[in-house]
Design a protein around this motif. Structure first.
Motif, mmCIF file in Angstrom:
data_model
loop_
_atom_site.group_PDB
_atom_site.id
_atom_site.type_symbol
_atom_site.label_atom_id
_atom_site.label_comp_id
_atom_site.label_asym_id
_atom_site.label_seq_id
_atom_site.Cartn_x
_atom_site.Cartn_y
_atom_site.Cartn_z
ATOM 1 N N GLN A 37 0.843 -1.183 0.000
ATOM 2 C CA GLN A 37 0.000 0.000 0.000
ATOM 3 C C GLN A 37 0.880 1.235 0.000
ATOM 4 O OE1 GLN A 37 -2.602 0.445 3.380
ATOM 5 N NE2 GLN A 37 -3.821 2.022 2.397
ATOM 6 N N GLY A 40 -1.876 7.144 -2.461
ATOM 7 C CA GLY A 40 -2.474 7.448 -3.761
ATOM 8 C C GLY A 40 -2.592 6.270 -4.704
ATOM 9 N N LEU A 41 -2.007 5.138 -4.336
ATOM 10 C CA LEU A 41 -2.017 3.976 -5.235
ATOM 11 C C LEU A 41 -2.879 2.837 -4.704
ATOM 12 C CD1 LEU A 41 1.758 3.887 -6.252
ATOM 13 C CD2 LEU A 41 -0.171 4.832 -7.535
ATOM 14 N N GLY A 42 -3.360 2.948 -3.504
ATOM 15 C CA GLY A 42 -4.213 1.911 -2.954
ATOM 16 C C GLY A 42 -3.449 0.634 -2.668
ATOM 17 N N LEU A 43 -4.140 -0.491 -2.779
ATOM 18 C CA LEU A 43 -3.556 -1.797 -2.515
ATOM 19 C C LEU A 43 -3.199 -2.458 -3.848
ATOM 20 C CD1 LEU A 43 -6.210 -2.835 0.108
ATOM 21 C CD2 LEU A 43 -3.777 -2.610 0.593
#
Lengths: 112, 113
Positions: A37, A40-43
Protein backbone atom coordinates in the motif's frame (compact mmCIF):
# COMPACT_ATOMS: atom_id res chain seq x y z
CA UNK A 1 -10.09 -16.13 17.22
CA UNK A 2 -9.98 -16.14 13.41
CA UNK A 3 -7.09 -14.03 12.26
CA UNK A 4 -4.26 -13.31 9.86
CA UNK A 5 -0.99 -12.65 11.65
CA UNK A 6 1.95 -10.83 10.11
CA UNK A 7 5.41 -10.39 11.57
CA UNK A 8 7.13 -8.13 12.11
CA UNK A 9 4.80 -5.10 12.33
CA UNK A 10 7.68 -2.69 11.77
CA UNK A 11 11.05 -3.24 10.14
CA UNK A 12 13.91 -0.95 9.16
CA UNK A 13 16.63 -2.56 7.08
CA UNK A 14 19.48 -1.68 4.76
CA UNK A 15 19.65 -2.07 1.00
CA UNK A 16 20.59 -5.57 -0.08
CA UNK A 17 20.01 -7.38 3.21
CA UNK A 18 17.63 -10.29 2.64
CA UNK A 19 14.48 -10.29 4.73
CA UNK A 20 11.32 -12.33 5.19
CA UNK A 21 7.92 -11.13 6.34
CA UNK A 22 5.82 -13.97 7.70
CA UNK A 23 2.08 -14.42 7.33
CA UNK A 24 -0.04 -17.05 8.99
CA UNK A 25 -3.80 -17.65 8.98
CA UNK A 26 -5.83 -19.97 11.22
CA UNK A 27 -9.00 -20.18 9.11
CA UNK A 28 -7.92 -22.99 6.75
CA UNK A 29 -8.31 -20.61 3.79
CA UNK A 30 -7.09 -21.78 0.40
CA UNK A 31 -6.40 -18.35 -1.02
CA UNK A 32 -3.66 -16.02 0.29
CA UNK A 33 -2.25 -12.77 -1.10
CA UNK A 34 0.35 -10.12 -0.47
CA UNK A 35 -0.31 -6.43 -1.16
CA UNK A 36 1.68 -3.27 -0.84
CA UNK A 37 0.00 0.00 0.00
CA UNK A 38 1.49 3.28 -1.14
CA UNK A 39 -0.08 6.77 -0.89
CA UNK A 40 -2.47 7.45 -3.76
CA UNK A 41 -2.02 3.98 -5.24
CA UNK A 42 -4.21 1.91 -2.95
CA UNK A 43 -3.56 -1.80 -2.52
CA UNK A 44 -1.50 -3.39 -5.26
CA UNK A 45 -1.16 -7.13 -5.33
CA UNK A 46 2.37 -8.56 -5.27
CA UNK A 47 1.78 -12.32 -5.33
CA UNK A 48 -1.06 -14.65 -4.56
CA UNK A 49 -1.57 -18.33 -3.91
CA UNK A 50 -4.61 -20.45 -4.67
CA UNK A 51 -3.44 -23.37 -2.52
CA UNK A 52 -0.35 -25.21 -1.30
CA UNK A 53 2.45 -25.09 -3.89
CA UNK A 54 0.32 -22.94 -6.25
CA UNK A 55 1.43 -19.31 -6.57
CA UNK A 56 1.22 -16.63 -9.25
CA UNK A 57 2.39 -13.09 -9.83
CA UNK A 58 0.16 -10.15 -9.06
CA UNK A 59 0.52 -6.66 -10.48
CA UNK A 60 3.87 -5.70 -8.89
CA UNK A 61 5.93 -8.90 -8.34
CA UNK A 62 9.39 -7.56 -9.23
CA UNK A 63 11.86 -7.86 -6.36
CA UNK A 64 9.71 -10.26 -4.33
CA UNK A 65 9.40 -14.01 -3.87
CA UNK A 66 6.83 -16.12 -2.04
CA UNK A 67 6.36 -19.74 -1.07
CA UNK A 68 3.35 -21.79 0.02
CA UNK A 69 4.63 -25.01 1.53
CA UNK A 70 1.83 -25.22 4.09
CA UNK A 71 -1.74 -24.04 3.83
CA UNK A 72 -1.54 -21.68 6.81
CA UNK A 73 1.72 -19.86 5.93
CA UNK A 74 2.59 -17.55 3.05
CA UNK A 75 5.92 -15.75 3.66
CA UNK A 76 7.05 -12.79 1.55
CA UNK A 77 10.75 -12.76 0.74
CA UNK A 78 12.82 -9.79 -0.37
CA UNK A 79 16.13 -11.23 -1.55
CA UNK A 80 17.82 -7.85 -2.03
CA UNK A 81 15.63 -5.04 -0.73
CA UNK A 82 15.87 -1.62 -2.30
CA UNK A 83 14.56 1.78 -1.11
CA UNK A 84 11.64 1.66 -3.59
CA UNK A 85 10.32 -1.31 -1.62
CA UNK A 86 9.72 0.94 1.36
CA UNK A 87 6.00 0.52 1.87
CA UNK A 88 3.17 -0.82 4.01
CA UNK A 89 2.60 -4.52 3.31
CA UNK A 90 -0.57 -6.52 3.92
CA UNK A 91 -1.21 -10.23 3.83
CA UNK A 92 -4.77 -11.44 3.23
CA UNK A 93 -6.56 -14.77 3.09
CA UNK A 94 -9.89 -15.91 1.71
CA UNK A 95 -11.83 -19.13 1.48
CA UNK A 96 -12.35 -20.49 -2.03
CA UNK A 97 -15.73 -19.37 -3.33
CA UNK A 98 -16.06 -16.57 -0.78
CA UNK A 99 -15.63 -12.91 -1.58
CA UNK A 100 -14.55 -11.68 1.85
CA UNK A 101 -10.81 -11.33 2.36
CA UNK A 102 -9.33 -11.13 5.86
CA UNK A 103 -6.31 -8.88 6.22
CA UNK A 104 -3.42 -8.87 8.65
CA UNK A 105 -2.50 -5.73 10.57
CA UNK A 106 0.25 -4.78 8.17
CA UNK A 107 4.04 -4.58 8.13
CA UNK A 108 5.64 -1.19 7.70
CA UNK A 109 8.98 -1.71 5.95
CA UNK A 110 11.62 0.95 5.52
CA UNK A 111 14.68 0.23 3.37
CA UNK A 112 17.53 2.71 3.76
CA UNK B 1 -5.07 -4.81 -16.14
CA UNK B 2 -8.51 -3.79 -15.02
CA UNK B 3 -8.55 -0.62 -12.98
CA UNK B 4 -10.91 0.91 -10.46
CA UNK B 5 -11.15 4.66 -9.90
CA UNK B 6 -12.44 6.21 -6.70
CA UNK B 7 -13.62 9.72 -5.98
CA UNK B 8 -13.13 11.83 -4.14
CA UNK B 9 -9.53 11.03 -3.29
CA UNK B 10 -10.01 12.54 0.16
CA UNK B 11 -12.66 14.45 2.03
CA UNK B 12 -13.00 16.45 5.21
CA UNK B 13 -16.48 16.65 6.71
CA UNK B 14 -18.12 17.84 9.90
CA UNK B 15 -19.42 15.30 12.36
CA UNK B 16 -23.07 14.63 11.64
CA UNK B 17 -22.84 15.23 7.89
CA UNK B 18 -23.68 12.61 5.29
CA UNK B 19 -20.92 11.29 3.02
CA UNK B 20 -21.00 9.99 -0.53
CA UNK B 21 -18.20 8.37 -2.49
CA UNK B 22 -18.04 6.31 -5.64
CA UNK B 23 -16.05 3.75 -7.51
CA UNK B 24 -15.99 3.48 -11.29
CA UNK B 25 -14.42 1.33 -13.96
CA UNK B 26 -14.44 0.93 -17.71
CA UNK B 27 -15.05 -2.81 -17.14
CA UNK B 28 -18.22 -4.62 -16.12
CA UNK B 29 -18.21 -6.53 -12.83
CA UNK B 30 -20.61 -8.97 -11.21
CA UNK B 31 -19.52 -8.19 -7.66
CA UNK B 32 -18.58 -5.02 -5.82
CA UNK B 33 -17.02 -4.91 -2.38
CA UNK B 34 -16.43 -2.03 0.01
CA UNK B 35 -13.68 -2.22 2.64
CA UNK B 36 -12.69 0.20 5.40
CA UNK B 37 -9.15 0.60 6.69
CA UNK B 38 -8.79 2.28 10.06
CA UNK B 39 -5.48 3.87 11.04
CA UNK B 40 -2.88 1.22 11.89
CA UNK B 41 -5.09 -1.68 10.82
CA UNK B 42 -5.75 -3.83 7.78
CA UNK B 43 -8.88 -3.36 5.64
CA UNK B 44 -12.13 -4.91 6.84
CA UNK B 45 -15.08 -5.81 4.62
CA UNK B 46 -18.10 -3.52 5.09
CA UNK B 47 -20.54 -4.47 2.35
CA UNK B 48 -20.67 -6.92 -0.56
CA UNK B 49 -22.94 -6.39 -3.59
CA UNK B 50 -23.80 -9.15 -6.06
CA UNK B 51 -26.55 -7.84 -8.33
CA UNK B 52 -26.92 -4.80 -10.58
CA UNK B 53 -29.16 -2.22 -8.93
CA UNK B 54 -28.80 -3.85 -5.51
CA UNK B 55 -28.94 -1.52 -2.52
CA UNK B 56 -27.49 -2.92 0.72
CA UNK B 57 -27.19 -1.34 4.16
CA UNK B 58 -24.94 -2.02 7.12
CA UNK B 59 -25.97 0.32 9.94
CA UNK B 60 -25.37 3.89 8.78
CA UNK B 61 -23.66 2.67 5.62
CA UNK B 62 -25.51 2.07 2.36
CA UNK B 63 -23.91 0.81 -0.83
CA UNK B 64 -25.37 0.48 -4.30
CA UNK B 65 -24.38 -1.68 -7.26
CA UNK B 66 -24.69 0.56 -10.32
CA UNK B 67 -27.15 -0.40 -13.04
CA UNK B 68 -24.43 -0.30 -15.70
CA UNK B 69 -22.35 -2.73 -13.56
CA UNK B 70 -19.42 -0.36 -14.05
CA UNK B 71 -19.79 1.55 -10.82
CA UNK B 72 -20.76 1.43 -7.17
CA UNK B 73 -21.57 4.01 -4.54
CA UNK B 74 -21.10 4.15 -0.78
CA UNK B 75 -23.02 6.52 1.47
CA UNK B 76 -22.48 7.13 5.17
CA UNK B 77 -25.21 8.93 7.06
CA UNK B 78 -24.72 11.11 10.14
CA UNK B 79 -20.94 10.66 10.26
CA UNK B 80 -19.15 10.17 13.57
CA UNK B 81 -15.44 10.39 14.47
CA UNK B 82 -14.94 6.61 14.23
CA UNK B 83 -15.85 6.75 10.53
CA UNK B 84 -12.34 8.11 9.91
CA UNK B 85 -10.31 5.87 7.63
CA UNK B 86 -9.68 4.90 4.05
CA UNK B 87 -12.54 3.34 2.11
CA UNK B 88 -11.61 0.96 -0.68
CA UNK B 89 -13.79 -0.55 -3.35
CA UNK B 90 -12.82 -3.92 -4.81
CA UNK B 91 -14.05 -6.10 -7.65
CA UNK B 92 -13.22 -9.61 -8.89
CA UNK B 93 -11.09 -10.26 -11.95
CA UNK B 94 -10.53 -13.62 -13.59
CA UNK B 95 -7.03 -15.04 -13.28
CA UNK B 96 -5.38 -18.32 -14.26
CA UNK B 97 -6.85 -20.21 -11.31
CA UNK B 98 -10.24 -18.74 -10.65
CA UNK B 99 -10.95 -15.39 -9.18
CA UNK B 100 -8.73 -12.62 -7.94
CA UNK B 101 -9.62 -9.13 -6.73
CA UNK B 102 -8.50 -5.65 -7.72
CA UNK B 103 -8.72 -2.67 -5.34
CA UNK B 104 -9.35 0.98 -6.01
CA UNK B 105 -6.91 3.66 -4.74
CA UNK B 106 -9.21 4.53 -1.83
CA UNK B 107 -11.08 7.54 -0.46
CA UNK B 108 -9.59 8.98 2.71
CA UNK B 109 -12.26 10.31 5.07
CA UNK B 110 -11.57 12.75 7.88
CA UNK B 111 -14.34 13.75 10.29
CA UNK B 112 -14.00 17.05 12.11
CA UNK B 113 -15.67 17.34 15.52
Amino acid sequence: EAQVTQNPRYLITVTGKKLTVTCSQNMNHEYMSWYRQDPGLGLRQIYYSMNVEVTDKGDVPEGYKVSRKEKRNFPLILESPSPNQTSLYFCASRARGNTEAFFGQGTRLTVV
Amino acid sequence: GQQLNQSPQSMFIQEGEDVSMNCTSSSIFNTWLWYKQEPGEGPVLLIALYKAGELTSNGRLTAQFGITRKDSFLNISASIPSDVGIYFCAAPVLDNYGQNFVFGPGTRLSVLP
